[in-house]
Structure formats: structure tokens, C-alpha cells
Design an enzyme around this catalytic site. Structure first.
Site, PDB file in Angstrom:
ATOM      1  N   GLU A   1       2.168  28.660   8.677  1.00  0.00           N
ATOM      2  CA  GLU A   1       2.780  27.322   8.708  1.00  0.00           C
ATOM      3  C   GLU A   1       3.460  26.994   7.379  1.00  0.00           C
ATOM      4  O   GLU A   1       4.610  26.549   7.346  1.00  0.00           O
ATOM      5  CB  GLU A   1       1.724  26.244   9.012  1.00  0.00           C
ATOM      6  CG  GLU A   1       1.080  26.331  10.380  1.00  0.00           C
ATOM      7  CD  GLU A   1       2.069  26.192  11.531  1.00  0.00           C
ATOM      8  OE1 GLU A   1       3.214  25.759  11.313  1.00  0.00           O
ATOM      9  OE2 GLU A   1       1.694  26.540  12.661  1.00  0.00           O
TER      10      GLU A   1
ATOM     11  N   ASN B   1       7.542  26.772   6.731  1.00  0.00           N
ATOM     12  CA  ASN B   1       8.168  25.549   6.212  1.00  0.00           C
ATOM     13  C   ASN B   1       9.103  25.840   5.045  1.00  0.00           C
ATOM     14  O   ASN B   1      10.159  25.226   4.925  1.00  0.00           O
ATOM     15  CB  ASN B   1       7.097  24.542   5.788  1.00  0.00           C
ATOM     16  CG  ASN B   1       6.506  23.804   6.981  1.00  0.00           C
ATOM     17  OD1 ASN B   1       7.010  23.909   8.096  1.00  0.00           O
ATOM     18  ND2 ASN B   1       5.438  23.073   6.741  1.00  0.00           N
TER      19      ASN B   1
ATOM     20  N   ARG C   1      11.052  22.077  17.001  1.00  0.00           N
ATOM     21  CA  ARG C   1       9.883  22.054  16.126  1.00  0.00           C
ATOM     22  C   ARG C   1       8.932  20.941  16.549  1.00  0.00           C
ATOM     23  O   ARG C   1       9.352  19.817  16.818  1.00  0.00           O
ATOM     24  CB  ARG C   1      10.309  21.847  14.661  1.00  0.00           C
ATOM     25  CG  ARG C   1      11.442  22.775  14.194  1.00  0.00           C
ATOM     26  CD  ARG C   1      11.087  23.491  12.922  1.00  0.00           C
ATOM     27  NE  ARG C   1       9.952  24.376  13.120  1.00  0.00           N
ATOM     28  CZ  ARG C   1      10.067  25.649  13.533  1.00  0.00           C
ATOM     29  NH1 ARG C   1      11.229  26.167  13.776  1.00  0.00           N
ATOM     30  NH2 ARG C   1       9.005  26.387  13.691  1.00  0.00           N
TER      31      ARG C   1
HETATM   32  N1  LIG Z   1       8.366  23.363   1.962  1.00  0.00           N
HETATM   33  C1  LIG Z   1       9.030  22.292   2.445  1.00  0.00           C
HETATM   34  N2  LIG Z   1      10.220  21.918   1.885  1.00  0.00           N
HETATM   35  C2  LIG Z   1      10.893  20.834   2.370  1.00  0.00           C
HETATM   36  N3  LIG Z   1      10.481  20.082   3.406  1.00  0.00           N
HETATM   37  C3  LIG Z   1       9.317  20.402   3.996  1.00  0.00           C
HETATM   38  C4  LIG Z   1       8.531  21.518   3.552  1.00  0.00           C
HETATM   39  N4  LIG Z   1       7.427  21.598   4.326  1.00  0.00           N
HETATM   40  C5  LIG Z   1       7.518  20.582   5.200  1.00  0.00           C
HETATM   41  N5  LIG Z   1       8.639  19.852   5.025  1.00  0.00           N
HETATM   42  C6  LIG Z   1       9.043  18.636   5.789  1.00  0.00           C
HETATM   43  O1  LIG Z   1       7.896  18.141   6.437  1.00  0.00           O
HETATM   44  C7  LIG Z   1       8.115  18.062   7.854  1.00  0.00           C
HETATM   45  C8  LIG Z   1       6.817  18.316   8.590  1.00  0.00           C
HETATM   46  O2  LIG Z   1       6.386  19.664   8.430  1.00  0.00           O
HETATM   47  P1  LIG Z   1       5.487  20.334   9.575  1.00  0.00           P
HETATM   48  O3  LIG Z   1       5.267  21.751   9.232  1.00  0.00           O
HETATM   49  O4  LIG Z   1       4.281  19.480   9.789  1.00  0.00           O
HETATM   50  O5  LIG Z   1       6.392  20.192  10.887  1.00  0.00           O
HETATM   51  P2  LIG Z   1       7.706  21.031  11.263  1.00  0.00           P
HETATM   52  O6  LIG Z   1       7.865  22.175  10.339  1.00  0.00           O
HETATM   53  O7  LIG Z   1       8.839  20.081  11.332  1.00  0.00           O
HETATM   54  O8  LIG Z   1       7.364  21.538  12.728  1.00  0.00           O
HETATM   55  P3  LIG Z   1       6.402  22.781  13.101  1.00  0.00           P
HETATM   56  O9  LIG Z   1       5.659  23.165  11.863  1.00  0.00           O
HETATM   57  O10 LIG Z   1       5.506  22.250  14.167  1.00  0.00           O
HETATM   58  O11 LIG Z   1       7.293  23.848  13.579  1.00  0.00           O
HETATM   59  C9  LIG Z   1       9.208  19.072   8.128  1.00  0.00           C
HETATM   60  O12 LIG Z   1       9.915  18.778   9.294  1.00  0.00           O
HETATM   61  C10 LIG Z   1      10.063  18.929   6.865  1.00  0.00           C
HETATM   62  O13 LIG Z   1      10.913  17.815   6.984  1.00  0.00           O
HETATM   63 MG   LIG Z   2       6.333  23.519   9.986  1.00  0.00          MG
END
Ligand SMILES: Nc1ncnc2c1ncn2[C@@H]1O[C@H](COP(=O)(O)OP(=O)(O)OP(=O)(O)O)[C@@H](O)[C@H]1O
Ligand SMILES: [Mg+2]
Lengths: 114, 144
Positions: free
Chosen positions: B48, B52, B108
């Protein structure tokens, strides 16, 4: 391609296998979607019994397919998930938009002494 | 406290490295002989955080570096730091909300942080817009 598509009438069965993450989800998504668009099935069954790993990208994969199936009034059934996959599915609350049938532990028939 | 063991990895933010990263961290933890379930938790949480970095921090177009440091501390405490130098997170609290995703593709679930939080014992996120994001995951492995 770690995907086996079975199309019969208005039923599409997608047997997924291997590890489902952001990297592997894209070709799976494209393959499944082209079948959905072509067949417009009443039911799409996603079989996870040969999947060894899945993260939230797998949930995104299911959600996206549910949305596409909804467009023509079809539904999605998830089956074969066991162990860790079950944990990921449970956390996601995906059962609110798709029917989830979890892998049954095989019943061992007992020899009954008469 | 001094770690009993440590490893560091730096790799490109290519999606093919997602499997590499989670497998490498799992292999590092293997000498602790974690339960199968714990190993799956670790792999999923690392997957995860790394995804990200690839999807959000650098975006599909640009490739940047992802840094992982993993440590084993006494009492079977596994400590994993995943760092990127990407776009950063404006509002960490909002980003960590279950089902929140800043991604517009509709592919996502917004569950990455929820999975990290429920599959590990502690998650710390620090970020600065334009500078990057650091996620620290900790998991106490059960006694064997
Ligand atoms: N390393 C990162 N750099 C920039 N933004 C981030 C980062 N990690 C998370 N985010 C932001 O936080 C949000 C939530 O992250 P999360 O992993 O919970 O959900 P997601 O990645 O959108 O979906 P999923 O993980 O279910 O595929 C992301 O949509 C993004 O906007
Ligand atoms: Mg994610």
C-alpha cells in the site's frame, strides 16, 4: 495473462490468479472490461480461488467492475477468496455492492460406524 | 534503542517494483519466523505504502526514487520506513480517511491507509507538499 475468461450466454466468469496489485490490475481490468462491454452479462463472477495476494488495488478492481456492470443493470459475484484475501475484502465492505461467497472449507465425509 | 538488524533499499517508482518491495521486506522479516498471517499483513501494508509513492507521489508519468529502511528491534518489533520525494500530502487527516482518494480515475478504493492501519500496530505519516512523504509502519510480531 493470469486470467481465465469463461463466457456462456449472459454469464461471464473471470478466474483470476497470482498476485493482484496496482501493477497487475491494469491488464486484468482491460481484459475483463472488454468482455463486459461485448457481452453485457447479467452476472459477472470474479473467482479469487487462485489468487495468492491482493491489496487495495484488488478492491479498486472489483469496485470499478461493479460500476461498469451497473450501467446495464448487471451484478457482480465474488467467490473463492480465502485466508488473507477474506480479511482485505471484509475491511473494504465490498459486500455492500457485490455478493461475496467465501471459500467453503471442504467437508470431510465421516465414516459412520453402524 | 539500537536495532538488532537493519536494511535499506532504494528503487525506481515503477509499478513492477511493487512486488519486489513487499517481497524484500517480507524476506528481511523472515528470520523472525512470523506467522503466515503476519507476513501477509506486512506484505499488504508495504504494498500500500509503495503503491502510493508510485501512483500519487510521482504520478504515472514521472519516475522518482522510493527509499525503504527496515529494522528489527528487540521484542520482535518490525519497523519499516517508506519515503518518497514526490508531491506530498496537503491534508494528511483527510488522506487517511477510509474511502478517501485524491485519485479521479474511479479505480482506487481509497483504502490504502485503512489497510496499513488495520494490518500493523502503528502508522505514522509525515509529509510536506512539494517535498515528499514518509510513512513509518510498525508491527509487533507474536512470540513463537
Ligand atoms: N506518498 C504519497 N504522496 C502523495 N499523496 C499521497 C501519498 N500517499 C497517499 N496520498 C494521498 O492520500 C490519498 C489516500 O491514500 P490511500 O492509499 O488511502 O487511498 P488511494 O491510494 O487513493 O486508494 P487505494 O490505496 O485504495 O488504491 C491518495 O488518494 C492520495 O491523494
Ligand atoms: Mg493507496
Amino acid at each position: 495473462m493470469p486470467l481465465k475468461l469463461d463466457i456462456s450466454g449472459s454469464f461471464v466468469r473471470a478466474g483470476l490468479s497470482g498476485e493482484i496489485d496496482h501493477h497487475s490490475a491494469k491488464p486484468l481490468r482491460e481484459e475483463i472490461d472488454s468482455a463486459i462491454i461485448r457481452v453485457q452479462p447479467e452476472l459477472l463472477e470474479l473467482d479469487f480461488s487462485a489468487v495468492s495476494f491482493m491489496d487495495s488495488s484488488g478492491i479498486g478492481l472489483i469496485m470499478g467492475r461493479c460500476r461498469l456492470m451497473e450501467e446495464h443493470g448487471g451484478s457482480v459475484r465474488i467467490c473463492g477468496a480465502s485466508g488473507h484475501l477474506k480479511k482485505v475484502l471484509k475491511l473494504s465492505g465490498i459486500d455492500r455492492i457485490a455478493a461475496v461467497e467465501t471459500a467453503k472449507t471442504k467437508e470431510v465425509p465421516h465414516e459412520t460406524a453402524e | 534503542m539500537k536495532p538488532l538488524n537493519e536494511m535499506k533499499l532504494t528503487f525506481d517508482s515503477r509499478s513492477s517494483n511493487e512486488a519486489f518491495a513487499r517481497t524484500a521486506v517480507a524476506a528481511f522479516a523472515a528470520p523472525l519466523d512470523p506467522l503466515m498471517d503476519e507476513l501477509c499483513d506486512i506484505k499488504t501494508a508495504v504494498s500500500e505504502a509503495v503503491t502510493n509513492c508510485i501512483v500519487h507521489a510521482y504520478g504515472e508519468s514521472g519516475i522518482g526514487k522510493i527509499h525503504i529502511t527496515a529494522r528489527i528491534y528487540p521484542s520482535r518489533r518490525l519497523w519499516i520506513k517508506i519515503r518518497d520525494s514526490g508531491c506530498g500530502i496537503e491534508d494528511i487527516k483527510q488522506a487517511m480517511q477510509p474511502a478517501y482518494s485524491g485519485d479521479q480515475s474511479g479505480e482506487r478504493a481509497g483504502l490504502g491507509f485503512s489497510i496499513m492501519c488495520s494490518f500493523t500496530d502503528r502508522v505514522r505519516v509525515s509529509s510536506r507538499p512539494g517535498q515528499g512523504t514518509t510513512v513509518i509502519l510498525e508491527k509487533i510480531l507474536s512470540e513463537r
